[in-house]
Enzyme design. Structure first.
Site, PDB file in Angstrom:
ATOM      1  N   LYS A  55       0.862  -1.193   0.000  1.00  0.00           N
ATOM      2  CA  LYS A  55       0.000   0.000   0.000  1.00  0.00           C
ATOM      3  C   LYS A  55       0.893   1.235   0.000  1.00  0.00           C
ATOM      4  O   LYS A  55       2.050   1.185   0.443  1.00  0.00           O
ATOM      5  CB  LYS A  55      -0.901   0.016   1.238  1.00  0.00           C
ATOM      6  CG  LYS A  55      -2.161   0.838   1.071  1.00  0.00           C
ATOM      7  CD  LYS A  55      -3.212   0.119   0.216  1.00  0.00           C
ATOM      8  CE  LYS A  55      -4.485   0.948   0.086  1.00  0.00           C
ATOM      9  NZ  LYS A  55      -5.525   0.221  -0.650  1.00  0.00           N
ATOM     10  N   ASP A  90      -6.883   4.506  -4.823  1.00  0.00           N
ATOM     11  CA  ASP A  90      -7.602   4.373  -3.555  1.00  0.00           C
ATOM     12  C   ASP A  90      -8.263   5.734  -3.335  1.00  0.00           C
ATOM     13  O   ASP A  90      -8.450   6.500  -4.287  1.00  0.00           O
ATOM     14  CB  ASP A  90      -6.635   3.985  -2.421  1.00  0.00           C
ATOM     15  CG  ASP A  90      -7.347   3.535  -1.151  1.00  0.00           C
ATOM     16  OD1 ASP A  90      -7.775   2.374  -1.096  1.00  0.00           O
ATOM     17  OD2 ASP A  90      -7.477   4.345  -0.215  1.00  0.00           O
TER      18      ASP A  90
END
Length: 451
Positions: A126, A166
């Site tokens: 991430k 995201d």
């Protein structure tokens, strides 16, 4: 065995002080693993818990960019490459002022198990930045994205790490970063997913997380002899996940009546008007108060009027709730209100949107629960389908991708359910998803030795 888990949690808290979100994610997973660790000692023998909790690497970097006034601005960039035991690192980039190392690590840790559950060859990672795209001009966003990619490009690749979008990172931002990667490397390759349809993107990728969340919820209900048809549903958020959750709920005959953003929430008893929501959020990028101009019968509640410590979205009676905005948006008081109003199912479209206390309450009171790492895996699954199309130089139809997504979500549900039954807690999908996701990654780590 309980001491082994407690020791791992204590070590996590000691080595990562003040990283509350990361600690919460670790505790949620480890608390589910005791039945597996008791049944098979190889995981403790090979010290998998300690090895899994520590990322392969944490990359933190400066992102300088020039605003429209000519001033040099600086933000912090992150990429945490957590675990690549079953495939290249895969996980989104989040641009939001709340981003810090704890949030990136919690998201990356969750991504390991989510990616494992898809059955696809992708590891967990991430990244992101505390940059806020809101209020910035197109030029400022482009210059930030280009600067961010100057550093990120050193650490990614088709078989190394393939980021996606995201919160705060949509097709626009992916495009600017992809363009800069090409300029830096002189290579045209699938190093980002969520790309534009005309330059390597996959049909149905935008819709995938929301669609997948609803497919997962439908699988839960089908197991109980129920469906979503005719059911009132509440949804938080108004980004891609929320919008396409609402769209798929309509397609399955449900009635979605809420949505929200950082400033407040909309309740429309007639059902959220999908085209109006898309126009406000995807085209104009305005806040939800604009909805009232077209639908004056709807109710708008500003965040300043929320009851302290609660989210007004969850005060609306519903059959199923879909938290689809951000982490820890549904707490103990929220779930108690939902329960009192007859809610049967909470299905997590966002990452870790329910607090640990809220989850414990659901389990104790028989509320059906679709945990995020299973329920919102549709986005990353379709990102991997985009990678497959890039690698084979093919383009699949929307129906083909959507059909693959539907089957993947069904497979995730069936694996999570079967694993919960295997370990003596049938229907506990959090336990099932955690153990199933962990076991695949842990077995690969054992096979690959002390690395």
């Amino acid at each position: 065995m309980e001491n082994f888990i407690e020791d791992a949690l204590k070590a996590t808290k000691h080595s990562t002080p003040e990283q509350d979100e990361f600690y919460q994610a670790v505790k949620e997973v480890l608390s589910s693993l005791e039945p597996l660790l008791v049944s098979d000692s190889k995981y403790t023998k090979h010290n998998i818990l300690e090895r899994l909790i520590i990322p392969d690497r944490q990359i933190i970097f400066r992102v300088p960019w020039i605003d429209d006034a000519g001033k040099i601005r600086t933000n912090i960039g992150y990429r945490v490459q957590f675990n690549n035991a079953i495939g290249p690192y895969k996980g989104g980039l989040r641009f939001h002022p709340s981003v810090n190392l704890s949030i990136i690590k919690f998201l990356g840790f969750e991504q390991i198990f989510k990616n494992s559950l898809t059955g696809l060859a992708i590891g967990g990672g991430k990244g992101g930045s505390d940059f806020d795209p809101k209020g910035k001009s197109e030029g400022e966003i482009m210059r930030f994205c280009q600067s961010f990619m100057v550093e990120l490009s050193k650490h990614i690749g088709e078989t190394i790490d393939v980021p996606a979008g995201d919160i705060g990172v949509g097709g626009r931002e992916i495009g600017y970063m992809f363009g800069m990667y090409k300029r830096l490397t002189n290579r045209y390759e699938g190093i980002l997913t969520g790309k534009g349809i005309n330059w390597g993107g996959s049909l149905a990728r935008t819709e995938a997380t929301g669609f997948g969340s609803v497919y997962f919820a439908e699988n839960i209900l089908n197991k109980q002899g129920e469906t979503l048809k005719g059911k009132t549903c509440t949804i938080s958020g108004s980004g891609n996940v929320a919008i396409y959750t609402i769209q798929k709920l309509y397609e399955l005959g449900a009635l979605p009546v809420t949505c929200s953003d950082s400033k407040g929430m909309i309740y429309d008893k007639n059902g959220i008007h999908l085209n109006s929501l898309k126009s406000i959020k995807e085209v104009a990028r305005n806040d939800l108060r604009e909805y009232l101009k077209v639908h004056p019968h709807a109710t708008y509640i500003p965040r300043s009027e929320y009851k302290e410590g609660t989210n007004a979205v969850w005060s609306i009676p519903c059959f199923a709730a879909f938290p689809s905005a951000t982490q820890n948006e549904l707490n103990l008081e929220d779930i108690q209100i939902l329960h009192a109003n007859g809610c049967h199912l909470v299905n997590e479209g966002a990452n870790m949107p329910s607090t640990l206390n809220a989850i414990a309450y659901m389990q104790k009171n028989g509320i059906l629960f679709g945990p995020a790492k299973a329920a919102n895996a549709g986005g990353v699954a379709t990102s991997q389908l985009e990678m497959s199309q890039n690698a084979s130089m093919q383009k699949w139809s929307f129906a083909e991708v959507d059909n693959k997504l539907r089957h993947i979500m069904k497979s995730i549900f069936e694996l999570s359910y079967a694993t919960s039954k295997e370990f003596g807690d049938e229907g506990n999908l959090m336990l099932g998803a955690n153990i199933a996701g962990f076991r695949k990654v842990a077995d690969a780590m054992i096979d690959q030795g002390a690395v």
